[in-house]
Design a protein around this motif. Structure first.
Motif: not given
Length: 599
Positions: A510-511, A528-529, A560-563, A568-571
């Motif tokens: 994810p972004a 990420s795409r 490290e995978p990013f999740t 609570n998604p990042p702004p």
């Protein structure tokens, strides 16, 4: 744009000044192009009416006309008002030049209709203001995300794909779609790109594991573990280089060029010629006369320039001279631009530019006035938004929006007001060019998704063991990075305002991770795409991204995978913070150019 004309007319109330008026159709939007013929340099126009006629005239001012050489006398020249002989032959030649062999019955029928009609007989076409964003490669990992973001923003989207069934299944049955292949120029029909104002190009050569992949390309898409790759389908040369060339040629007419489009004139090694003809008050019984000639050494740098000149008289209730181009045969689409720029040598008088959007002889002209400075070369910018719809010197309140060629010099302003600078007699206006322009600040019109590493295969002293697979295997993969760089160069040289985004290894993560933007083509990593899609859309609206080439990666290492937490998604990021750090002219090629070439 239909044609260009210039007109000068006197004022019955003491001094008024000539007024440059241009009448064009679809200038900056669509120009119904019966007016642009390439004749100014190569072939003079019919002498009886485009060149000054040296034969004795029945006009009181014939000696003044004879004195008009490449430089017309300055200052007012008296002309006897009242009744003078009317030149039917010149009237006939004028009608013949613009309308072809005239049918007397049809002409007088048309004339009576025009004189009795208070407004044009045909409505003017509305301007195309759709502002469509074209997404090329819309079924790819980045492309389909770009489409989704644009739709959520409520922006009109058109996609360019090879497989219609796949595209409609993925993007929806109602998607505005072009079926074409950028590697095949014949499939990129110009009609497909009407209304396109911006482009995001996510087309890329297909690379996959040699041993095969899952139906959803899981091995390739996850972008972390390396599988031995190979090219699937068309070669990098066809997709990344020839394809880019074809796509640029297909869209540059609709998205526009940074320096505008030359419509008439002489600039450096470029020239664009028009078939100009005089359209003076002889059509109304008057005796004024003008011409348009090429002065081979009359420009500000000693090169060729056009010169509109003549003598205007109020005799026979006349009082204008003009030149006008023939109607164009092929429409000019100038909707990507914001106005017209005239380069001319002023004479201190006020002029008018009129732009007609219909090929009719007598119709609404979209009009703007401008002042000139005597004896000075100057650039006059006339925004399309400033044009007023005028018909026979009256504002047409219910006219449709301007859709833009006719340069005029006249005593009249609008609605009965007189040109305050008009002077009866001789005039001369050197005009070196007419071109369109894009107003500042300029934003990218073409955003291209490239790749980090494109300058590295030939970089001396580089440790390939520390480089991504594509750098190490550039030759084995059909010189994939070499042709990606060649494609970038085509875009940088095209004149289209651009942004080139070079992602590091693309993933399905994810972004939202923090980012690193760099220039010079040195970084490695992943991104990420989804993030790249967001960056592309943001770049379209950023002046800081215009004409920049940059690499981007996430701060998260490969290991490290990013999740993200869906609750609570990042702004959302303000990408301008990153774009502001970018500098002009940095591509990574600088290192190659500075390094000695091995023998």
């Amino acid at each position: 744009m239909d044609c260009l004309s210039m007109q000068i007319s006197p004022s019955p109330l003491s001094s008024s000044i000539p007024n440059l008026q241009g009448s064009a159709s679809h200038f900056g939007r669509k120009i119904s192009n019966r007016s642009l013929n390439h004749q100014l340099l190569s072939s003079p126009f019919p002498k009886p009416f485009l060149q000054l006629d040296d034969r004795p005239q029945s006009f009181v001012y014939r000696q003044s006309l004879a004195s008009l050489s490449s430089r017309t006398k300055r200052g007012p020249i008296s002309a006897e008002a009242g009744k003078q002989s009317w030149d039917f032959g010149r009237f006939f030649r004028t009608i013949y030049f613009f309308n072809g062999p005239p049918s007397p019955a049809k002409f007088f029928e048309s004339l009576i209709e025009k004189l009795s009609s208070p407004s044009p007989s045909k409505p003017v076409n509305n301007m195309d203001n759709s502002g469509i964003v074209l997404v090329a490669g819309a079924t790819g990992g980045v492309g389909r995300r770009v489409v989704d973001i644009l739709r959520k923003k409520g922006l009109p989207v058109r996609v360019l794909v090879r497989n219609e069934e796949k595209a409609r299944k993925m993007l929806g049955p109602d998607i505005d779609l072009i079926v074409g292949d950028i590697t095949k120029e014949s499939t990129l029909v110009p009609e497909y790109f009407k209304g396109v104002r911006k482009v995001i190009n996510a087309v890329s050569v297909i690379v996959g594991p040699k041993e095969g992949d899952t139906p959803d390309r899981a091995k390739y898409s996850q972008g972390i573990k390396f599988f031995e790759p190979e090219i699937k389908g068309d070669s990098p040369e066809k997709v990344e280089y020839i394809g880019m060339k074809n796509l640029i040629n297909a869209v540059k007419g609709s998205v526009g060029l940074r320096n505008g489009k030359l419509l008439f004139g002489f600039e450096d090694n470029n020239s664009r010629e028009l078939a100009w003809g005089a359209l003076d008050d002889v059509v109304m019984g008057g005796v004024s006369e003008s011409t348009f000639q090429i002065d081979r050494r009359g420009s500000e740098i000693g090169g060729p320039t056009g010169v509109f000149k003549g003598v205007v008289s109020t005799a026979n209730n006349g009082g204008f001279t003009s030149i006008r181009t023939k109607n164009f045969s092929v429409p000019e689409d100038l909707s990507a631009y914001d106005g017209l720029e005239l380069r001319l040598k002023g004479d201190g008088r006020k002029y008018k530019l009129i732009i007609r959007t219909s090929s009719d002889w007598d119709t609404v002209g979209y009009t703007a006035s401008f002042d000139t400075v005597a004896g000075q070369w100057q650039s006059i910018r006339l925004p399309f938004s400033s044009l007023r719809p005028i018909f026979r010197a009256r504002t047409v309140s219910d006219a449709p929006p301007f859709d833009p060629t006719n340069l005029m010099f006249s005593k009249f302003e609008y609605d009965g007001k007189l040109n305050p600078t008009f002077v009866e007699g001789a005039f001369e206006l050197p005009l070196s060019s007419i071109r369109t322009y894009i107003k500042d600040p300029i934003r990218p019109r073409f955003v291209h998704v490239g790749s980090a590493g494109v300058t590295r295969p030939d970089r001396p002293g580089l440790d390939l063991n520390k480089q991504p697979p594509a750098v190490r295997l550039n030759k084995e993969l059909g010189f994939i990075l070499t042709f990606k760089l060649k494609g970038e160069d085509l875009l940088r040289e095209s004149g289209i305002p651009y942004a080139i985004v070079r992602p590091c290894a693309l993933t399905e993560e994810p972004a939202g991770a923090d980012l690193i933007f760099e220039q010079g083509d040195n970084i490695t990593g992943k991104i990420s795409r989804e993030e790249i899609a967001r960056i592309c859309v943001a770049a379209l609206e950023s002046t800081y991204a215009c004409d920049k080439t940059f690499e981007v990666k996430s701060v998260i290492p490969f290991s490290e995978p990013f999740t993200v937490d869906p609750e609570n998604p990042p702004p959302e990021k303000d990408y301008d913070i990153y774009f502001k750090t970018l500098k002009d002219g940095i591509t990574g090629k600088e290192i190659l150019e500075q390094s000695p070439v091995p023998v």
